[in-house]
Design an enzyme around this catalytic site. Structure first.
Site, short mmCIF file in Angstrom:
data_model
loop_
_atom_site.label_atom_id
_atom_site.label_comp_id
_atom_site.label_asym_id
_atom_site.label_seq_id
_atom_site.Cartn_x
_atom_site.Cartn_y
_atom_site.Cartn_z
N GLU A 46 0.82 -1.21 0.00
CA GLU A 46 0.00 0.00 0.00
C GLU A 46 0.86 1.26 0.00
OE1 GLU A 46 -3.05 0.43 -0.61
OE2 GLU A 46 -3.54 -1.69 -0.71
N CYS A 202 -12.32 0.80 -15.78
CA CYS A 202 -12.86 2.16 -15.68
C CYS A 202 -11.71 3.13 -15.43
CB CYS A 202 -13.89 2.21 -14.55
SG CYS A 202 -14.94 3.69 -14.60
N CYS A 209 -16.22 0.36 -21.44
CA CYS A 209 -17.57 0.01 -20.97
C CYS A 209 -18.00 -1.37 -21.45
CB CYS A 209 -18.57 1.06 -21.41
SG CYS A 209 -18.25 2.70 -20.69
N CYS A 212 -17.07 -3.74 -18.79
CA CYS A 212 -17.48 -3.38 -17.42
C CYS A 212 -18.69 -4.19 -16.99
CB CYS A 212 -17.80 -1.89 -17.35
SG CYS A 212 -18.32 -1.38 -15.68
N CYS A 218 -24.52 1.93 -14.82
CA CYS A 218 -23.64 3.08 -14.57
C CYS A 218 -24.37 4.39 -14.84
CB CYS A 218 -22.41 2.99 -15.45
SG CYS A 218 -21.32 4.43 -15.35
#
Length: 301
Positions: A46, A202, A209, A212, A218
């Site tokens: 992270e 995205c 799309c 997706c 969306c």
């Protein structure tokens, strides 16, 4: 159920199954996601992944964990060694913060990364995002994990806008909490899945799309993909900036096992005012220690 119009936010529950299902099929095999990866591995990833792509992080991450498999191993080293091992990942203050967190984990928690969100947040160098990410990804807890990718997915899918604000807002945090699944394990999976969706599908420049799993729900797509109306997006520049000069100065210090003369640093950048400003900034940030004889080194304490 009534069909959703282009101005409505899709119900949270209708997003969970398709996004998590997509993640189960398409998630990248990354070392910090594997079952054997512990909380320290997640924390290191992270820190490294902030503003840095996975492809650049992977080799440094693997070398780091091989050298310092536990927080106590890193805490026993000088902070300058963390800066040296950070290499060219960029934003090297992250290395110092990770070293400081390792010291605190060793002193306060017996060398084990704490599982409580509040204890994670109390560690030096750890903010709300990192605390939530470690608690979620390492310990399977229910937290809203809002990185750039997640914020973009939520902005488009739920808020109907192309991009989120430049800085995270209270409204975004409220929305993220509202979208969280109730069960801890599913919420942790949702956090990882939405992050991966933003990273792979995205994306900021080329949303795909057709790939997706929630394109039909969306809000931004259903509204006809209206153009961004907020403040201009900030492009990142590097060439000729103080960041570039700092990177060159640090590269000389990382490559030397002994203190470096000022003349060797002068050689990395011709413009003296900018070079001095960059060096002063490195000293002020604790990344470089000036010595009385005019030499410089990575920090020992």
């Amino acid at each position: 159920m009534t069909a959703m119009t282009s101005t409505q936010t899709p119900p949270a529950a209708s997003l969970h199954a398709p996004v998590i299902g997509w993640f189960e099929q398409h998630a990248r095999d990354l070392p910090w996601r594997r079952p054997e990866a512990g909380a320290w591995s997640v924390m290191v990833s992270e820190f490294m992944l902030q503003q840095t792509p996975v492809s650049r992080v992977l080799p440094v991450y693997e070398q780091w964990l091989a050298r310092w498999p536990r927080p106590a191993d890193l805490a026993a080293e000088a902070p300058g060694e963390a800066v040296r091992a950070w290499g060219r990942l960029g934003y090297p203050r992250r290395a110092l913060r990770l070293h400081g967190a390792a010291q605190a984990i060793t002193e306060r928690h017996g060398g084990d990364v704490p599982s409580e969100h509040a204890q994670l947040l109390a560690l030096p160098g750890i903010g709300e995002y990192t605390a939530a990410a470690v608690a979620s990804f390492a310990y399977g807890q229910r937290h809203a994990v809002l990185d750039t990718n997640v914020r973009r997915v939520f902005a488009r899918a739920a808020s109907g806008v192309q991009y989120p604000p430049n800085a995270t807002t209270a409204a975004e945090r409220k929305l993220a909490r509202a979208l969280l699944p109730e069960e801890d394990e599913r919420a942790a999976r949702w956090a990882a899945a939405t992050m991966e969706l933003g990273a792979l599908v995205c994306t900021a420049r080329n949303e795909d799309c057709d790939r997706c799993p929630i394109a039909s729900r969306c809000a931004w797509r259903l509204a006809g993909k209206p153009a961004h109306q907020g403040p201009p997006r900030k492009g990142q520049t590097y060439a000729g900036t103080d960041r570039q000069v700092r990177g060159r100065l640090l590269a000389v210090l990382r490559d030397s096992v002994s203190p470096v003369a000022g003349a060797a640093l002068d050689a990395v950048w011709e413009e003296p005012v900018q070079r001095a400003r960059a060096l002063d900034g490195l000293v002020a940030d604790g990344l470089v220690e000036p010595l009385a004889d005019g030499r410089y080194r990575l920090p020992l304490t």
